[in-house]
Scaffold this active site. Structure first.
Site, PDB file in Angstrom:
ATOM      1  N   GLU A 236      -2.556  -0.422  -1.625  1.00 58.10           N
ATOM      2  CA  GLU A 236      -3.434  -1.565  -1.374  1.00 58.10           C
ATOM      3  C   GLU A 236      -3.315  -1.960   0.114  1.00 58.10           C
ATOM      4  O   GLU A 236      -2.264  -1.745   0.719  1.00 58.10           O
ATOM      5  CB  GLU A 236      -3.079  -2.745  -2.281  1.00 58.10           C
ATOM      6  CG  GLU A 236      -1.704  -3.338  -2.041  1.00 58.10           C
ATOM      7  CD  GLU A 236      -1.408  -4.513  -2.966  1.00 58.10           C
ATOM      8  OE1 GLU A 236      -1.251  -5.634  -2.426  1.00 58.10           O
ATOM      9  OE2 GLU A 236      -1.286  -4.324  -4.182  1.00 58.10           O
TER      10      GLU A 236
ATOM     11  N   ARG B 161       4.775  -4.980  -8.182  1.00 55.73           N
ATOM     12  CA  ARG B 161       4.606  -4.264  -6.913  1.00 55.73           C
ATOM     13  C   ARG B 161       3.837  -2.982  -7.189  1.00 55.73           C
ATOM     14  O   ARG B 161       4.175  -2.200  -8.089  1.00 55.73           O
ATOM     15  CB  ARG B 161       5.959  -3.937  -6.274  1.00 55.73           C
ATOM     16  CG  ARG B 161       6.906  -5.113  -6.152  1.00 55.73           C
ATOM     17  CD  ARG B 161       6.302  -6.282  -5.415  1.00 55.73           C
ATOM     18  NE  ARG B 161       6.045  -6.011  -4.011  1.00 55.73           N
ATOM     19  CZ  ARG B 161       5.395  -6.851  -3.210  1.00 55.73           C
ATOM     20  NH1 ARG B 161       4.914  -7.988  -3.701  1.00 55.73           N
ATOM     21  NH2 ARG B 161       5.206  -6.554  -1.947  1.00 55.73           N
TER      22      ARG B 161
ATOM     23  N   HIS C  75      -4.369  -8.713  -5.646  1.00 58.73           N
ATOM     24  CA  HIS C  75      -3.018  -9.235  -5.423  1.00 58.73           C
ATOM     25  C   HIS C  75      -3.011 -10.767  -5.396  1.00 58.73           C
ATOM     26  O   HIS C  75      -2.581 -11.396  -4.427  1.00 58.73           O
ATOM     27  CB  HIS C  75      -2.440  -8.682  -4.128  1.00 58.73           C
ATOM     28  CG  HIS C  75      -0.941  -8.668  -4.094  1.00 58.73           C
ATOM     29  ND1 HIS C  75      -0.214  -7.719  -3.444  1.00 58.73           N
ATOM     30  CD2 HIS C  75      -0.030  -9.517  -4.641  1.00 58.73           C
ATOM     31  CE1 HIS C  75       1.084  -7.968  -3.573  1.00 58.73           C
ATOM     32  NE2 HIS C  75       1.224  -9.061  -4.294  1.00 58.73           N
TER      33      HIS C  75
END
Length: 374
Positions: A240, A211, A257
């Site tokens: 992000e 994360r 991601h």
């Protein structure tokens, strides 16, 4: 059970098969999932692009909300609980996919830096479903491994788990697999800060496929510029999808991601939530396996050095370059490049790998150590 009405994001992989026979399934684009759309639904299943909060669910008859994701930063779980709405996500479901991505990224980053990756001591921060797989693969590759996981260490004394960051003092490769926790006994937001980074050996390589907000961007940049970090691999970062220019400048390898976002990982996410939904509504039957079929037959010039073969098969270095080139586009580039790679398969699903090659040996370890763990 009686038939239900289910609203499902159209990016939830395999939804038609996973939720077959439960009632009326309405597939909607994320931007169309609003309070009006869910008002008459019994259940809602989304991915992380849909924010779940009181404003969305108030006035609805929802009894179940599912997120076909591992992380749940986009869900106000307290708001759901206060309204008696059950919630389920998919923690651990794509753990193998993330672990395989992590090791692929480690090899590619080490090669880009011109340093070995095997001759290191690996520190795994967060030894849950994903971190444990990364750790066991590291042991399979011959690395010495330390596991830092304070909550597990408290629950499992004597299991060889460290509770203090001092365990990382001799780890020159560190992989982060932390959930994002803002409160409780073990908060993780901004856990990786200047103080923790100072504990690492000078020149260590840090990898984050967990994360983003568990690490402070500014401290990562400072550690990289000072040489405290010799390499930085980021699949996630705080804030992000926007990618700060200074972070892009110091990162060794960047991806938007993607770690769990393979065909195999996405289907695993959906199946986990579908099973939870069936249990909640006491539905008969079982969730389909949602198999993606045989993996791709690799072509190209394989059988060379491991990093070269991995780049040929994945295209991750080209993705890294394109992501940097389009950084000023912000969320648009993040979303488009992420979607472009959502059709990839996990490395252990590849076929046509030369038997006598470093790549074959690498994949053999992943198959033995990453899959099938509880």
């Amino acid at each position: 059970m009686s038939a239900i009405t289910l609203i499902c994001g159209d990016r939830v992989a395999g939804a038609a098969e996973a939720f077959a026979g439960l009632g009326e399934l309405r597939l909607l684009a994320a931007e169309r999932i609003d309070a009006a759309a869910v008002r008459d639904a019994d259940a809602l299943v989304v991915r992380s692009t849909t924010r779940i909060d009181a404003g969305l669910v108030d006035g609805s008859r929802l009894r179940f909300v599912g997120s076909a994701t591992v992380g749940v930063d986009h869900v106000d779980r307290a708001a759901l609980a206060a309204r008696g709405i059950a919630f389920a996500a998919a923690p651990g479901s794509s753990a193998a996919s993330v672990a395989e991505f992590t090791w692929t990224a480690i090899v590619l980053a080490a090669n880009r830096l011109g340093v070995p990756w095997r001759d290191r001591r690996l520190g795994v921060v967060g030894a849950g479903a994903i971190g444990e797989r990364v750790a066991r693969a590291g042991e399979g590759f011959g690395l010495a491994v330390r596991r830092l996981d304070p909550p597990r260490a408290a629950r499992e004394p004597g299991a060889g788990l460290a509770a203090d960051a001092s365990a990382l003092a001799d780890c020159d490769l560190v992989s982060l697999h932390l959930p994002l926790e803002n409160e409780g006994d073990h908060p993780t937001r901004d856990l990786v800060d200047a103080a923790l980074l100072e504990r690492l050996p000078r020149g260590a390589i840090l990898v984050n496929t967990g994360r983003g907000a568990t690490a402070r961007n500014a401290d990562l940049v400072a550690a990289r510029r000072s040489g405290r970090l010799g390499g930085l691999v980021l699949d996630v970062w705080a804030g992000e999808p926007d990618l700060p220019a200074e972070l892009a400048e110091v990162a060794t390898l960047l991806s938007p991601h993607l770690a769990g976002r393979s065909v195999d990982g996405l289907l695993a996410n959906t199946r986990a939530v579908a099973e939870a939904l069936r249990r909640h509504f006491e539905a008969r039957g079982s969730t389909p396996a949602l198999e993606a079929g045989p993996g791709p037959e690799l072509d190209g010039d394989l059988g060379r050095a491991l990093a070269s073969d991995l780049e040929t098969a994945t295209g991750f270095l080209a993705l890294d370059a394109e992501f940097r080139r389009r950084r000023d586009e912000g969320a648009r580039a993040f979303r488009e490049l992420r979607d472009a790679f959502a059709t990839r398969r996990d490395p252990t699903r590849w076929r046509g790998v030369p038997a006598a090659s470093e790549l074959a040996d690498f994949l053999a370890v992943l198959r033995a150590k990453v899959g099938g763990l509880s």
